[in-house]
Motif scaffolding. Structure first.
Motif, mmCIF file in Angstrom:
data_model
loop_
_atom_site.group_PDB
_atom_site.id
_atom_site.type_symbol
_atom_site.label_atom_id
_atom_site.label_comp_id
_atom_site.label_asym_id
_atom_site.label_seq_id
_atom_site.Cartn_x
_atom_site.Cartn_y
_atom_site.Cartn_z
ATOM 1 N N SER A 236 2.227 6.139 -3.799
ATOM 2 C CA SER A 236 2.819 4.854 -3.398
ATOM 3 C C SER A 236 3.558 4.928 -2.059
ATOM 4 O O SER A 236 4.053 5.980 -1.651
ATOM 5 C CB SER A 236 3.805 4.388 -4.475
ATOM 6 O OG SER A 236 4.832 5.350 -4.645
ATOM 7 N N ARG B 232 9.509 1.836 -9.294
ATOM 8 C CA ARG B 232 8.147 1.353 -9.050
ATOM 9 C C ARG B 232 7.629 0.634 -10.280
ATOM 10 O O ARG B 232 7.968 0.969 -11.406
ATOM 11 C CB ARG B 232 7.234 2.537 -8.714
ATOM 12 C CG ARG B 232 5.781 2.172 -8.567
ATOM 13 C CD ARG B 232 5.020 3.225 -7.784
ATOM 14 N NE ARG B 232 3.833 3.716 -8.466
ATOM 15 C CZ ARG B 232 2.696 3.037 -8.585
ATOM 16 N NH1 ARG B 232 2.597 1.812 -8.098
ATOM 17 N NH2 ARG B 232 1.663 3.571 -9.211
ATOM 18 N N THR C 243 7.154 1.766 -3.928
ATOM 19 C CA THR C 243 8.359 2.314 -4.561
ATOM 20 C C THR C 243 9.552 1.943 -3.694
ATOM 21 O O THR C 243 9.489 2.091 -2.471
ATOM 22 C CB THR C 243 8.246 3.852 -4.677
ATOM 23 O OG1 THR C 243 7.156 4.164 -5.543
ATOM 24 C CG2 THR C 243 9.524 4.467 -5.224
#
Ligand code: AMP
Ligand code: MG
Length: 347
Positions: free
Chosen positions: A182, A122, A99
């Motif tokens: 992430s 993302r 991200t």
């Protein structure tokens, strides 16, 4: 609210289900969907009401911003001020578990970014997630699909446990491959700051951003009143019901300690697979994978913690302190939060 649950394997064969999900998103509803990291709780990122509905369903404070999911890196253009560094990261790591925080454009309501002038972008590497974004025709704002204060869901059953009756639809696409949220990196010009470690490691990122810095909150406890770069850092993180203690020290010492503790009532152990045979027969074990296999440990950590929470009469949990390199840093970051920074040095 009634929650529809659908299994979805192949976006092409299941196009009709995806169309239903896309319609729900376009009219401001909520759809839980699989990604390669964890399950996401998705709503239309351009719709302020959808953002409010996400916060309400999760029970999450509305100053904790949401990540915007797009199908390809260039689809971020209408929503974020992109840069060369963004596209260089995109070439290497998108779609994937990364991200990127960029300055936001007005198309994204402030309610989605928790009032910040930046936005998290993302591009998930999961066929169902990408097909859903494309079918919806709008970017999807999605935090992890857990109730606030629970671990991120790594399978549809975990999301259903937390969100049934609170979302319109859950798409069950099986287990998430990575199992941890992430990596988040914030770009400021050609500088990069790692805000949350994940499967894209600092070593990976430094190949593109040599001067990458790591936010202190990634590895340390936050001091009283300290300012954070990422709002998510300041909230009390998930901790299991039985307090978790992380163990560091020589392998043989830690193992001997665990064998002794495993015989006690009320003790649960997040152990390595190779430790199973040496533990007492009556031990309560939650195996997380082989010592050297950090991928499997990442894949299993949150599920193991949910299992521990579902085990009656547990009073204490022990786990190994993960290493701070590579994927280990992501495990370390989640583990110290779950343990409220309780680390025991075993000698
Ligand atoms: P989750 O999707 O549940 O993993 O949560 C997303 C996390 O991304 C939040 O906890 C935030 O800390 C972080 N985040 C999202 N947008 C921003 C932003 N604009 N600046 C800094 N951090 C962000
Ligand atoms: Mg989350």
């Amino acid at each position: 609210m009634e929650t529809q649950l659908y299994q979805i394997k192949d976006p092409e064969k299941d196009a009709a289900i995806l169309q239903k999900a896309a319609e729900i998103l376009r009219r401001g509803g909520l759809v839980v969907f699989p990604t390669e990291t964890v399950y996401g709780l998705g709503g239309d990122a351009t719709n302020q009401n959808a953002a409010m509905a996400i916060y309400a369903a999760k029970g999450r404070p509305s100053d904790n911003p949401l990540i915007i999911h797009v199908a390809t890196p260039t689809e971020a253009e209408p929503y974020a001020v992109t840069s060369d560094t963004y596209y260089r990261l995109a070439r290497h790591f998108m779609p994937g578990p990364l991200t990127v925080i960029l300055p936001k454009k007005d198309t994204i309501p402030l309610s989605v970014t928790g009032g910040l002038d930046t936005v998290a972008i993302r591009c998930p590497d999961h066929a169902v997630a990408r097909a859903l974004i494309q079918a919806a025709g709008v970017p999807i704002a999605a935090p992890s699909a857990n109730r606030s204060g629970k671990p991120s869901p790594t399978c549809a059953a975990h999301a259903a446990e937390d969100l049934t009756g609170r979302v319109d639809m859950i798409l069950d696409g099986g287990d998430c491959e990575v199992g941890l949220e992430s990596t988040i990196v914030k770009l400021e010009g050609d500088r990069g700051i790692l805000l949350r470690p994940g499967a894209v490691t600092p070593e990976d990122l430094r190949r593109i951003i040599p001067n990458l810095s790591i936010a202190p909150a990634v590895t340390a406890a936050l001091g009283e009143g300290e300012r954070v770069l990422s709002p998510g850092m300041k909230y009390r993180h998930y901790a299991p019901t039985a307090p978790l203690v992380l163990l560091e020290g020589e392998e043989t010492h830690v193992r001997a300690f665990l064998i002794e503790k495993a015989g006690e009532a009320g003790v649960g152990i997040l152990c390595f697979d190779e430790e199973i045979p040496v533990m007492p027969k009556n031990a309560t074990l939650f195996p997380v994978g082989k010592r050297a296999d950090l991928e499997t440990q990442a894949h299993r950590l949150f599920a193991a913690l949910r299992e521990a929470d579902a085990t009656p009469h547990l009073e204490r949990l022990y786990a190994h302190l993960p290493p701070m390199e590579g994927l280990g840093l992501a495990l370390y970051n989640r583990a110290i939060r779950a343990a409220a920074h309780t680390i025991l040095h075993v000698t």
